[in-house]
Structures are given as structure tokens and as C-alpha cells.
Scaffold this active site. Structure first.
Site, PDB file in Angstrom:
ATOM      1  N   LEU A  20       0.814  -1.211   0.000  1.00 36.65           N
ATOM      2  CA  LEU A  20       0.000   0.000   0.000  1.00 36.65           C
ATOM      3  C   LEU A  20       0.850   1.265   0.000  1.00 36.65           C
ATOM      4  O   LEU A  20       0.538   2.230  -0.707  1.00 36.65           O
ATOM      5  CB  LEU A  20      -0.925  -0.004   1.220  1.00 36.65           C
ATOM      6  CG  LEU A  20      -2.143  -0.933   1.124  1.00 36.65           C
ATOM      7  CD1 LEU A  20      -2.739  -1.162   2.508  1.00 36.65           C
ATOM      8  CD2 LEU A  20      -3.182  -0.359   0.183  1.00 36.65           C
ATOM      9  N   ASP A  39      11.658   3.306   3.781  1.00 33.28           N
ATOM     10  CA  ASP A  39      11.482   1.902   4.142  1.00 33.28           C
ATOM     11  C   ASP A  39      12.730   1.446   4.895  1.00 33.28           C
ATOM     12  O   ASP A  39      13.776   2.102   4.824  1.00 33.28           O
ATOM     13  CB  ASP A  39      11.263   1.031   2.895  1.00 33.28           C
ATOM     14  CG  ASP A  39      10.439  -0.219   3.197  1.00 33.28           C
ATOM     15  OD1 ASP A  39       9.216  -0.181   3.010  1.00 33.28           O
ATOM     16  OD2 ASP A  39      11.030  -1.227   3.651  1.00 33.28           O
ATOM     17  N   VAL A  66      10.997   3.655  11.095  1.00 33.39           N
ATOM     18  CA  VAL A  66      10.107   4.682  11.616  1.00 33.39           C
ATOM     19  C   VAL A  66       9.807   4.395  13.084  1.00 33.39           C
ATOM     20  O   VAL A  66       9.673   3.246  13.493  1.00 33.39           O
ATOM     21  CB  VAL A  66       8.814   4.732  10.788  1.00 33.39           C
ATOM     22  CG1 VAL A  66       7.717   5.487  11.502  1.00 33.39           C
ATOM     23  CG2 VAL A  66       9.096   5.365   9.431  1.00 33.39           C
ATOM     24  N   SER A 145      -6.987   1.145  10.338  1.00 33.71           N
ATOM     25  CA  SER A 145      -7.323  -0.214   9.904  1.00 33.71           C
ATOM     26  C   SER A 145      -8.704  -0.572  10.439  1.00 33.71           C
ATOM     27  O   SER A 145      -9.105  -0.088  11.514  1.00 33.71           O
ATOM     28  CB  SER A 145      -6.296  -1.207  10.446  1.00 33.71           C
ATOM     29  OG  SER A 145      -6.759  -2.549  10.312  1.00 33.71           O
ATOM     30  N   TYR A 158      -1.930  -4.572  17.356  1.00 33.78           N
ATOM     31  CA  TYR A 158      -2.283  -3.890  16.104  1.00 33.78           C
ATOM     32  C   TYR A 158      -3.613  -3.156  16.234  1.00 33.78           C
ATOM     33  O   TYR A 158      -3.744  -1.998  15.824  1.00 33.78           O
ATOM     34  CB  TYR A 158      -2.336  -4.917  14.982  1.00 33.78           C
ATOM     35  CG  TYR A 158      -2.560  -4.349  13.608  1.00 33.78           C
ATOM     36  CD1 TYR A 158      -1.544  -3.664  12.948  1.00 33.78           C
ATOM     37  CD2 TYR A 158      -3.787  -4.505  12.959  1.00 33.78           C
ATOM     38  CE1 TYR A 158      -1.748  -3.159  11.667  1.00 33.78           C
ATOM     39  CE2 TYR A 158      -3.997  -4.003  11.690  1.00 33.78           C
ATOM     40  CZ  TYR A 158      -2.976  -3.326  11.051  1.00 33.78           C
ATOM     41  OH  TYR A 158      -3.184  -2.819   9.790  1.00 33.78           O
ATOM     42  N   LYS A 162      -3.952   1.014  15.980  1.00 30.22           N
ATOM     43  CA  LYS A 162      -4.753   1.574  14.895  1.00 30.22           C
ATOM     44  C   LYS A 162      -5.923   2.401  15.430  1.00 30.22           C
ATOM     45  O   LYS A 162      -6.293   3.413  14.829  1.00 30.22           O
ATOM     46  CB  LYS A 162      -5.243   0.454  13.972  1.00 30.22           C
ATOM     47  CG  LYS A 162      -4.141  -0.140  13.102  1.00 30.22           C
ATOM     48  CD  LYS A 162      -3.440   0.909  12.248  1.00 30.22           C
ATOM     49  CE  LYS A 162      -2.497   0.307  11.230  1.00 30.22           C
ATOM     50  NZ  LYS A 162      -1.788   1.347  10.440  1.00 30.22           N
TER      51      LYS A 162
END
Length: 303
Positions: A20, A39, A66, A145, A158, A162
Site C-alpha cells: 500500500l 522503508d 520509523v 485499519s 495492532y 490503529k
């Protein structure tokens, strides 16, 4: 047609070596923006840069993880030194360490939080400082998400980060409004290598890679297409045409575009002098319980 929509703009897209993030970077470049690709995989980042420049766009890579403020500062500094400014920050970088609660160890939890939550915070903070100094507004696009909207079995860390990222967008939209900086959360759904790990989509993904068109049921009821189906929302949110849109969580995938609600009270009652455990139970059983909402997203079975 988005060509020229972002002429003169400069964007940073974290985690844009593949999937994505790469689709976002390519689409922003195709719309005219210069892009700082990021990246941890140097080869993947270089390939994204090559794809953009081969198509006539402008891009440069920063290979760094990151999370730390030093990476965020480097990304913003690279945009300024290479292209003279920064207009768009897309905080896409993330990792998965899927475990149910009792199997989630500290290291996995901390890595997910560091990359998604701290990474979004540090990159948005660095971008906001520069955009405010430039005095010409800007766009911060964070990536959520469905797991953060509904919860997701086996995704303790996760789902939490999110959900937090969407809360960031709502808060920062208030704090940065006077500076003309909009902040929105994109909630993407797409067929990627990550999606292919789910048994329900393994066969669909294999056929997708072979070039077969996706059935309407997959593109609509399951809101799944390719990463390129998500990218137009990022381009629009990055443009001047979305200047009045901020603090929103917007989903996109396949043929489906979704506007999510803010959390809201479903119902309320009052008890003079306060509540007891017994009166709470009575209220729940007689009135509140009928309005309770299930956790987790649900989809119809594939034919």
C-alpha cells in the site's frame, strides 16, 4: 484524472517500499508531487524510487526505521533539502506481530507500538512543525485499519495502535486547524501479501496475482481490490480540493468508500442520587442490552 493535482507539492510516505505504501507514493508522484520514499528495506525503497522516476516523477529514498524522532527529523529534512519544502506527510509504516492477548510478549507489543503509534506521532510532529513554519497549510494523512475500528481476534497490539492513530487524527485536526493543516485517517482494505495469510482469501489472492479480475462480491461486500484502489483517496486528501475535510476516518477498498462515525453515545439514562449495581443491572437487562454492539468486522462468505 489526477495528473497535475499536486504539482509543486512535496510528500513523505513512510513504509513505501512495497504494498500500500508504494501505491500511495506512486499515485502522489503521478499527481505531480515530489516524494520522499521511506522503508527499512533499501532494495524495496530503491525499487519504488525507480518506478516513480521511470514514469517521469521525482523521488528520493530514506532508509531508516520509523518510530524514533531522529528518523522523522531526517525524513522532513530530506524533503526540505532535496525539494525545498514539505506539504504532505503520509504515515503508513507498520509491522504485524499477531498474537492473542495471553501470547503477546513485551517485545512484540513494544515493536508494534513503536512503529505504528510512536512512528505516526514522531512523523506528524516533525511535519507539523515545518508546515506551521512555512505558513501555507499542509496535509497529514495517517493510516488506520478496520482492526482499530472494530477489534480483531489475534491482533492485540495492532488493533490498539490503529484505534489510537484515528484518535490522533481527531485531536490533531483540532490543534492544527488554525494553521490550515488538515489531518485525516485512511482506513484501507486491499489484497496484499498480508491479506493472503487469511485462509478465506488465499485462493482469491492467488488468482488475483495471476491476473484474474476480482469478483464483484470481493470488491464490494469484502471491499477488497488492489493497493492501487486505495491510493486515489490519499491523493484527494493530499490535494487542495479536500481543504475543508479534517478529523475524519475514511475507509476505501475495492469498489467501496466508507465514512466512519466518531464514537457516540447510543443511549443514556439518569438515576437521581446515582446508580447501584442492582439498578445498573436492571437498566442493562431491560433497556441498554438491546443496544449493545458486537466486536469485530463481519463479512458474507465467499461463493
Amino acid at each position: 484524472m489526477s495528473a497535475g493535482l499536486l504539482d509543486g507539492r512535496v510528500a513523505v510516505v513512510t513504509g513505501s517500499g512495497r504494498g500500500l505504501g508504494r501505491a500511495y507514493a506512486q499515485a502522489l508522484a503521478a499527481a505531480g508531487a515530489a516524494v520522499v520514499v521511506n522503508d527499512v528495506d533499501a532494495d524495496a525503497a530503491a525499487e519504488t524510487v525507480w518506478l516513480i522516476t521511470a514514469a517521469g516523477g521525482r523521488a528520493v529514498a530514506v532508509v531508516a526505521p520509523v518510530g524514533p524522532s531522529a528518523t522523522a527529523d531526517l525524513l522532513v529534512q530530506t524533503a526540505q533539502e532535496t525539494y525545498g519544502r514539505l506539504d504532505i506527510m503520509v504515515t503508513n509504516a507498520g509491522v504485524l506481530r499477531d498474537r492473542v492477548l495471553w501470547k503477546t510478549d513485551d517485545d512484540d507489543f513494544d515493536l508494534v507500538v513503536e512503529t505504528h503509534l510512536r512512528g505516526t506521532f514522531s512523523c506528524a510532529k516533525a511535519a507539523a512543525a515545518v508546515m506551521r513554519e512555512q505558513g501555507e497549510g499542509g496535509r497529514i494523512i495517517v493510516i488506520g485499519s478496520p482492526a482499530g475500528q472494530f477489534g480483531s481476534f489475534g491482533q492485540t497490539a495492532y488493533s490498539a495502535v490503529k484505534a489510537g492513530i484515528v484518535a490522533f487524527a481527531r485531536t490533531w485536526s483540532l490543534e492544527l486547524a488554525r494553521a490550515g493543516i488538515t489531518v485525516n485517517a485512511v482506513i484501507p482494505t486491499a489484497l496484499t501479501a498480508m491479506t493472503a495469510t487469511m485462509p478465506i482469501y488465499q485462493e482469491v489472492y492467488a488468482r488475483f496475482l495471476d491476473g484474474d479480475p476480482l469478483p464483484a462480491q470481493v470488491r464490494q461486500a469484502h471491499a477488497l481490490g488492489g493497493p492501487e484502489d486505495v491510493a486515489p483517496l490519499v491523493v484527494w486528501l493530499a490535494s487542495e480540493r479536500s481543504a475543508e475535510v479534517t478529523g475524519q476516518a475514511i475507509g476505501i477498498g475495492g469498489d467501496k468508500l466508507t465514512l466512519y462515525s466518531h464514537p457516540a453515545e447510543l443511549m443514556a439514562e439518569y438515576a437521581d442520587g446515582g446508580w447501584t449495581a442492582e439498578t445498573i443491572e436492571d437498566a442493562w437487562l431491560s433497556r441498554f442490552g438491546a443496544h449493545a454492539q458486537p466486536s469485530g468486522a463481519s463479512f458474507p462468505p465467499l461463493d
